[in-house]
Each structure stands twice: as C-alpha cells, then as structure tokens.
Scaffold this motif. Structure first.
Motif, short mmCIF file in Angstrom:
data_model
loop_
_atom_site.label_atom_id
_atom_site.label_comp_id
_atom_site.label_asym_id
_atom_site.label_seq_id
_atom_site.Cartn_x
_atom_site.Cartn_y
_atom_site.Cartn_z
N CYS A 87 34.04 36.73 47.66
CA CYS A 87 33.59 38.10 47.98
C CYS A 87 32.48 38.54 47.03
CB CYS A 87 34.76 39.08 47.93
SG CYS A 87 35.78 38.99 49.41
N GLN A 89 29.41 36.92 48.38
CA GLN A 89 28.98 37.60 49.60
C GLN A 89 28.19 38.87 49.28
OE1 GLN A 89 31.78 39.93 51.61
NE2 GLN A 89 30.77 39.77 53.60
N ALA A 107 34.84 36.01 53.66
CA ALA A 107 34.74 35.27 52.39
C ALA A 107 36.08 35.21 51.68
CB ALA A 107 33.71 35.96 51.49
#
Ligand code: COA
Length: 320
Positions: free
Chosen positions: A91, A94, A104
């Motif tokens: 994350c 991302q 993610a």
C-alpha cells in the motif's frame, strides 16, 4: 494465457559496508566472511525504509516496461521487514507511485517472497482476473539483525527488486512452491506480538535467529529438488536452460546446487559479493542487473529459485 515479465527495476542503498568494517564491531574477518559465503560487502539502509526502496524499484521497473502506474491492477510485495505492521509495504508503494487502480498487499515468505508473489500474480492472470501487475521483493534486514551476533550480521544486506508482469501468450511456463512449517524454528525472528493482557507484558522485538548449518543443508537439498520438479513437470530438458537465477545467500550453496544439477557454474550468475543476502530482493535485483546488462534475449529459458524462512522454497521456469 500466461504472464510475461515486461520490465524490471531495482534499488539498493548508497551506504556500502565492507567486511573489514564489520570486523571492527564483531570478532570476524574479511577472510572468514568471503571464504565461507562469497560476500565482500553489502548495502545498508540509512534513511531508506523498505517501502521507500520498494517504490524506487517499482518506478524503475515501470519505466523499463514503458507503462504508467495507472495501468497496474495488482501490486504484491514479498517482504518481512515493513516499517509498519500495517499498512502494508504494497500500500505504501501504491501511494508513492500513484497506482490508483491497483489492489495492493504483502506476501510473507521471507527470502522466497518474490517467487511467492510472482506465483500469486501468475494465478490471477491465468484466471483472467488481472492483466497487468507488479511484483516486488524488498527487505531491510539490517533493522532486524543483532549487530553483536557474528553468525548472522555478516550475511545480510538491504535492497529491493521489482518486475512488471502482463498477460501474454508466452512468458512464465511453470512454477512450483513449497513450505514446511514444522521446521520454522531453524530461521526465525520474533515479531511484536508477544505482549500479554494477562501478564501485563509489553510486546518486545526479537532479532534474526538462524541455525546456519541446518539452513545450509535444507537449501542444498530443496533448491535442486524444486528446480528438477519445475523442469520435469513442464517437460523441459535442463540443457535448454540458459541461466539459473538463484537466491543469493552463499556462493557455496549455489556451487552445491550447480553440482547436484550437473550444470556449469557459468549458468549461475551471482552478485552476493556486492550486496550480501538481501532476502526477498536477491532474485529480482539479480534479474534486473542481467536485464540491463543485455544478458537476456527473447526466447531464453531461465529458472528463478529461492528458499528461506518458513521454511519456504520455490522455482519458476520462464521464457524471456
Ligand atoms: N566470523 C568468524 N567466525 C565465525 C563467524 C564469523 N562471522 N560466524 C561463525 N563463526 C565461527 C563459529 O563460531 C564457529 O566457530 P567454532 O568452530 O569455534 O565453534 C565456526 O566459525 C564455524 O561455524 P559454522 O556455523 O560451522 O560455519 P559454517 O561453515 O556453517 O558457515 C554460515 C556459517 C552461516 C556461513 C553457513 O552455515 C551458511 O551459509 N548457512 C546458510 C545460511 C543462509 O543461507 N541463510 C539465509 C537463508 S535465506
């Protein structure tokens, strides 16, 4: 339909730590470390987090693939050294790269993390769920190491490697993965989970623990075994393989694998002398170096293989 690697990238911290520098903090020597492991130096993160390194590797892989972050549908990060228990490193990546359309999450398989992530993305692509994804192996083991334990602190380094994968008619041919949780105690690191309400105990962090000889024996048995399996199950003759891109833990392990497979050492590229064991990042960093050096040509068949804590292991056969 399968998936193909269409771009690679990697990142290692700038700070170089030589064996001689380690010999100033623990009772060791350049001769012992390089003779037993093949490692001469490693990169150690100073400011960088695992997420930062992973995002840098991701940017380079996207550039190499010639696609935008928005095209990514899935981001998987093989790691065990995120700065946070949550959110995941995936994350963080991302958010950093602006992959607004991607799902993610992280995959925990220690040094086998990149291969496990790749296998998972492949399954999604084969199932028709996603077409384009990013797999990353990233670790910062320097933050989990006891810098007074000469048995482990000389082995590891920090870094990240990434590969963009896309649905195509050729690429990944076959993968095999394995786990043996009963032998997890030979290579472990206590997480921040041993706090207790009943005993009023505060969670404490542990260090990397390793029974080096047991891990060595496991690696030299399992790696050739799973490579043979991936070749047999796909009906591939070992002589067709141009390179075996193995987890970079110890050159003696790589030599033992080559011997057991009866293959010449020039099929086994190595870079552990410069980076040490970067855990989940070793295979994608080495792959990225080979890609950028022009060592991989269309049609080449290569095998990637890793092993690590869990215990976990795996191999992937692909056509470049
Ligand atoms: N410097 C100097 N001496 C060291 C040392 C160091 N950094 N680390 C250990 N030693 C000593 C040991 O204390 C031991 O001393 P003793 O004989 O007086 O007891 C001696 O060296 C031999 O230790 P041993 O553990 O038998 O060495 P080894 O040949 O097995 O090599 C490893 C140790 C860790 C390099 C090797 O076992 C290995 O690579 N294992 C696999 C590890 C791995 O791949 N981990 C990552 C998994 S993803």
């Amino acid at each position: 339909m399968t998936s193909r690697i269409i771009g690679t990238g990697s990142y290692v911290p700038a700070r170089v730590v030589t064996n001689d520098e380690l010999a100033q903090i623990v009772d060791t020597s350049d001769e012992w470390i390089s003779g037993r492991t093949g490692i001469h130096k490693r990169r150690i993160a100073v400011e960088e987090s695992t997420g930062y390194m992973a995002a840098e590797a991701a940017r380079r892989a996207l550039e190499n693939a010639g696609i935008t972050a928005e095209e990514l549908e899935l981001i998987l990060v093989g790691t065990t050294t995120g700065e946070h228990c949550f959110p995941s490193v995936a994350c963080e990546v991302q958010g950093e790269i602006g992959a607004v359309n991607a799902v993610a999450y992280d995959i925990s398989a220690a040094c086998s993390g990149f291969l496990f992530a790749m296998d998972t993305l492949q399954a999604f692509i084969r199932a028709g769920v996603y077409k384009t994804g990013l797999v990353i192996g990233a670790d910062c083991l320097s933050k989990l190491i006891d810098w007074e334990d000469r048995g482990t602190c000389v082995l590891f380094g920090d870094g990240a490697g990434a590969a963009v994968m896309r649905a195509e008619d050729f690429g990944l041919i076959h993968t095999v993965m394995g786990s043996d949780g009963e032998r997890g105690n030979v290579l472990s690191c206590v997480a921040r989970t041993n706090g207790s309400f009943v005993d009023k105990r505060t969670p404490q962090l542990g260090y990397v623990y390793m029974d080096g000889q047991e891990v060595f024996k496991f690696a030299v048995k399992k790696v050739p075994e799973c490579i043979r399996q991936v070749l047999d199950e796909s009906g591939t003759d070992i002589e067709q393989i141009k390179y075996f891109v193995l987890h970079q833990a110890n050159y003696r392990i790589v030599e033992a694998v080559a011997k057991r497979l009866k293959q010449p050492m020039d099929k086994f590229p190595m870079n552990m002398e410069r980076y040490g064991n970067t855990s989940a990042a070793t295979v994608p960093i080495l792959l990225d170096e080979m890609n950028r050096e022009g060592k991989l040509e269309p049609g080449d068949r290569i095998v990637l293989s890793g092993f690590g804590a869990g215990l976990t292991w795996g191999a992937a056969l692909l056509e470049w």
